[in-house]
Design a protein around this motif. Structure first.
Motif, PDB file in Angstrom:
ATOM      1  N   LEU A 383      49.578  53.894  33.566  1.00 30.23           N
ATOM      2  CA  LEU A 383      48.926  52.647  33.151  1.00 30.23           C
ATOM      3  C   LEU A 383      49.654  51.408  33.650  1.00 30.23           C
ATOM      4  CD1 LEU A 383      48.005  53.573  29.461  1.00 30.23           C
ATOM      5  CD2 LEU A 383      46.554  53.674  31.490  1.00 30.23           C
ATOM      6  N   TRP A 384      50.802  51.589  34.297  1.00 32.84           N
ATOM      7  CA  TRP A 384      51.595  50.453  34.788  1.00 32.84           C
ATOM      8  C   TRP A 384      50.844  49.776  35.934  1.00 32.84           C
ATOM      9  CZ3 TRP A 384      56.931  49.908  33.071  1.00 32.84           C
ATOM     10  CH2 TRP A 384      57.570  48.782  33.596  1.00 32.84           C
ATOM     11  N   ASP A 385      50.749  48.459  35.876  1.00 28.46           N
ATOM     12  CA  ASP A 385      50.056  47.710  36.920  1.00 28.46           C
ATOM     13  C   ASP A 385      50.981  47.517  38.118  1.00 28.46           C
ATOM     14  OD1 ASP A 385      48.106  46.258  38.212  1.00 28.46           O
ATOM     15  OD2 ASP A 385      48.651  44.351  37.273  1.00 28.46           O
ATOM     16  N   ASP A 386      50.591  48.077  39.259  1.00 26.41           N
ATOM     17  CA  ASP A 386      51.358  47.982  40.502  1.00 26.41           C
ATOM     18  C   ASP A 386      52.797  48.461  40.325  1.00 26.41           C
ATOM     19  OD1 ASP A 386      49.126  46.915  41.709  1.00 26.41           O
ATOM     20  OD2 ASP A 386      49.744  44.832  41.355  1.00 26.41           O
ATOM     21  N   PRO A 387      53.003  49.746  40.005  1.00 22.64           N
ATOM     22  CA  PRO A 387      54.379  50.260  39.861  1.00 22.64           C
ATOM     23  C   PRO A 387      55.101  50.269  41.192  1.00 22.64           C
ATOM     24  CG  PRO A 387      52.814  52.067  39.831  1.00 22.64           C
ATOM     25  CD  PRO A 387      51.992  50.803  39.827  1.00 22.64           C
ATOM     26  N   THR A 388      56.420  50.179  41.123  1.00 22.64           N
ATOM     27  CA  THR A 388      57.264  50.207  42.309  1.00 22.64           C
ATOM     28  C   THR A 388      58.315  51.303  42.137  1.00 22.64           C
ATOM     29  OG1 THR A 388      58.837  48.593  41.418  1.00 22.64           O
ATOM     30  CG2 THR A 388      56.930  47.727  42.610  1.00 22.64           C
ATOM     31  N   ALA A 389      59.155  51.440  43.166  1.00 24.58           N
ATOM     32  CA  ALA A 389      60.236  52.416  43.073  1.00 24.58           C
ATOM     33  C   ALA A 389      61.186  52.059  41.933  1.00 24.58           C
ATOM     34  CB  ALA A 389      60.993  52.476  44.403  1.00 24.58           C
ATOM     35  N   LEU A 390      61.401  50.758  41.692  1.00 23.11           N
ATOM     36  CA  LEU A 390      62.239  50.347  40.566  1.00 23.11           C
ATOM     37  C   LEU A 390      61.612  50.743  39.238  1.00 23.11           C
ATOM     38  CD1 LEU A 390      63.451  46.805  41.727  1.00 23.11           C
ATOM     39  CD2 LEU A 390      64.726  48.962  41.711  1.00 23.11           C
ATOM     40  N   THR A 391      60.281  50.718  39.174  1.00 24.39           N
ATOM     41  CA  THR A 391      59.600  51.179  37.962  1.00 24.39           C
ATOM     42  C   THR A 391      59.913  52.639  37.685  1.00 24.39           C
ATOM     43  OG1 THR A 391      57.793  49.624  38.423  1.00 24.39           O
ATOM     44  CG2 THR A 391      57.378  51.363  36.814  1.00 24.39           C
ATOM     45  N   VAL A 392      59.861  53.456  38.737  1.00 22.76           N
ATOM     46  CA  VAL A 392      60.170  54.881  38.585  1.00 22.76           C
ATOM     47  C   VAL A 392      61.603  55.070  38.101  1.00 22.76           C
ATOM     48  CG1 VAL A 392      60.359  57.087  39.788  1.00 22.76           C
ATOM     49  CG2 VAL A 392      58.498  55.519  40.348  1.00 22.76           C
ATOM     50  N   LEU A 393      62.537  54.353  38.724  1.00 21.36           N
ATOM     51  CA  LEU A 393      63.941  54.486  38.330  1.00 21.36           C
ATOM     52  C   LEU A 393      64.160  54.016  36.895  1.00 21.36           C
ATOM     53  CD1 LEU A 393      65.691  53.266  41.613  1.00 21.36           C
ATOM     54  CD2 LEU A 393      65.315  55.612  40.833  1.00 21.36           C
ATOM     55  N   LEU A 394      63.460  52.952  36.491  1.00 23.20           N
ATOM     56  CA  LEU A 394      63.578  52.465  35.114  1.00 23.20           C
ATOM     57  C   LEU A 394      63.074  53.503  34.120  1.00 23.20           C
ATOM     58  CD1 LEU A 394      64.074  50.267  32.986  1.00 23.20           C
ATOM     59  CD2 LEU A 394      61.776  49.378  33.488  1.00 23.20           C
ATOM     60  N   LEU A 395      61.912  54.104  34.392  1.00 23.75           N
ATOM     61  CA  LEU A 395      61.362  55.111  33.491  1.00 23.75           C
ATOM     62  C   LEU A 395      62.237  56.363  33.457  1.00 23.75           C
ATOM     63  CD1 LEU A 395      57.533  54.808  34.266  1.00 23.75           C
ATOM     64  CD2 LEU A 395      58.817  53.838  32.356  1.00 23.75           C
ATOM     65  N   VAL A 396      62.811  56.731  34.592  1.00 23.95           N
ATOM     66  CA  VAL A 396      63.730  57.878  34.615  1.00 23.95           C
ATOM     67  C   VAL A 396      64.960  57.587  33.766  1.00 23.95           C
ATOM     68  CG1 VAL A 396      65.284  59.220  36.078  1.00 23.95           C
ATOM     69  CG2 VAL A 396      62.944  58.780  36.821  1.00 23.95           C
TER      70      VAL A 396
END
Length: 426
Positions: A383-396
């Motif tokens: 549901l994240w609007d325009d996720p990035t690689a930093l988004t993935v790292l943050l969620l991890v």
């Protein structure tokens, strides 16, 4: 010689007969998923950026303040304005008039030599005025307004239909700077440069992009637009079915995630190579290579970010699935983490720090809680609007923190009730 009896037919034999078929179908679906992941990202880019007015304008609007675009606009506007004062003729007439009134010949010759300098001075005035106009809010406004209808240029570039302030002809995308040139003419006249009033109505277009292969990709772009946002859903569904059909689902998930990450990385590298090839083979119609690079990078920024995100996400999913498996290394890693948590729990228990019922409940439901955390964060990412690689790292990082908290609570629960082997830890 007696032949061995045939094994009796039954559900077990039928199940074993179906295993190769299921494995083959699973492998095909996973391979197809890996190929479709970067294609899905491309469809999203075409559907949401190239053919959507709001997103397109939001993407290209910052180019109005890009130095490369501004320098190209100044050069093109100055060339379009082309205010010409015949310096040699003016100075020659002035020298003849002064000589007729008694000016020495040497002074008259010196006056005539000022003709080229007069031309340079006029050109400098025009360039300075054009620079002020382009670096003002006027150009930003004109640029934004022009690009509000500029998405039709991309539509035309990809489908061959549409008109607007940006035009596409024979693979060349041009922006009409007519309103900016008119504003510059008024500015020059207001500053006393009267010859600007006689500026003719000349070509005022600035080339933004040119490619002889533009027409070849129109059919593919139309197909990608039709598929739109449905292809990503189909891709995920095919991957899920492929993993579920596999005999070793965890290994299949690792293979699918790494394959998707590898395919996305290859496409990202192909974009880098395409950028270098395009900029190294710019046609003469493109006046500014720097401006062409800025437009190329801006239009493909979302696609490159998406490919980078897919690569990082694939590696993260593969690593998580592997560490959750039954291999020697994953078991050793989880064992060390649990032993570290038990050490912390024993230290806390010795100092009067306990988790109470929360610890015992977490110890009993730890696996379900960890699975729920993974599902929740996966939903957040979806549901994240325009996720990035930093988004993935943050969620991890958040997931690792949650798992660490669950491990500590479970360790405190074991310390309160007894260890895995039944011995009381405290």
């Amino acid at each position: 010689m007696n032949e061995p009896p045939e094994p009796p037919a039954g559900p077990g034999r039928a199940s074993r007969a179906r295993r190769p078929v299921r494995s083959t179908v699973s492998a095909v679906l996973i391979a197809l998923t890996c190929v479709l992941v970067p294609v899905s990202l491309l469809t999203v880019w075409v559907h949401d950026i190239a053919l959507d007015t709001g997103r397109y304008v939001a993407t290209v609007a910052p180019l109005g303040t890009d130095p490369a675009i501004q320098d190209a606009a100044v050069a093109r506007i100055t060339q379009a304005v082309d205010v010409r004062v015949d310096g040699p003729a003016v100075t020659s007439d002035l020298a003849a008039w002064l000589q007729a009134h008694g000016l020495p010949p040497r002074v008259a010759s010196a006056v005539k030599a000022l003709g080229p300098k007069l031309d340079d001075a006029v050109n400098q005035v025009v360039t300075e005025a054009a620079t002020r106009v382009v670096h003002s809010d006027t150009f930003v406004t004109v640029w934004t307004q022009a690009n509000r209808v500029a998405h039709t240029a991309v539509v035309q570039a990809l489908t061959g239909h549409g008109r607007g302030a940006v035009e596409v002809t024979d693979g060349t995308v041009t922006l009409d700077l007519g309103s900016v040139v008119d504003r510059l003419k008024d500015t020059l006249v207001a500053e006393g440069l009267s010859p600007a009033e006689r500026i003719p109505d000349v070509d005022k277009r600035m080339v933004l992009f040119q490619s002889d292969r533009l027409a070849r990709i129109r059919g593919a772009a139309h197909a990608l637009d039709v598929v739109g946002n449905w292809l990503p859903v189909l891709t995920v569904s095919l991957g899920a079915v492929g993993v579920l059909l596999a005999r070793r689902r965890r290994r299949a998930l690792v293979s699918a995630a790494l394959g998707a990450a590898g395919a996305s990385l290859l496409v990202a590298l192909a974009l880098v190579a395409a950028r270098h090839y395009y900029l190294d083979h710019l046609p003469p119609a493109v006046q500014s290579p720097a401006a062409a690079a800025a437009v190329f990078d801006t239009l493909l920024h979302f696609l490159r970010i998406s490919l980078r995100t897919a690569t990082v996400l694939g590696v993260a999913v593969a690593l998580g699935a592997y560490l959750g498996g039954a291999g020697r290394l994953p078991r050793a890693a989880r064992g060390r983490a649990d032993r570290a948590a038990d050490s912390v729990a024993r230290w806390g228990d010795a100092h009067g720090v306990r988790a109470g019922r929360a610890g015992t409940w977490t110890a009993a439901h730890r696996r379900w809680l960890a699975g729920t955390a993974v599902l929740v964060l996966a939903l957040v990412f979806a549901l994240w609007d325009d996720p990035t690689a930093l988004t993935v790292l943050l969620l991890v990082a958040i997931l690792l923190a949650v798992l660490a908290v669950l491990a500590l609570l479970a360790a405190f629960g074991r310390a309160a009730t007894g260890g895995p082997d039944g011995s009381v830890l405290r």
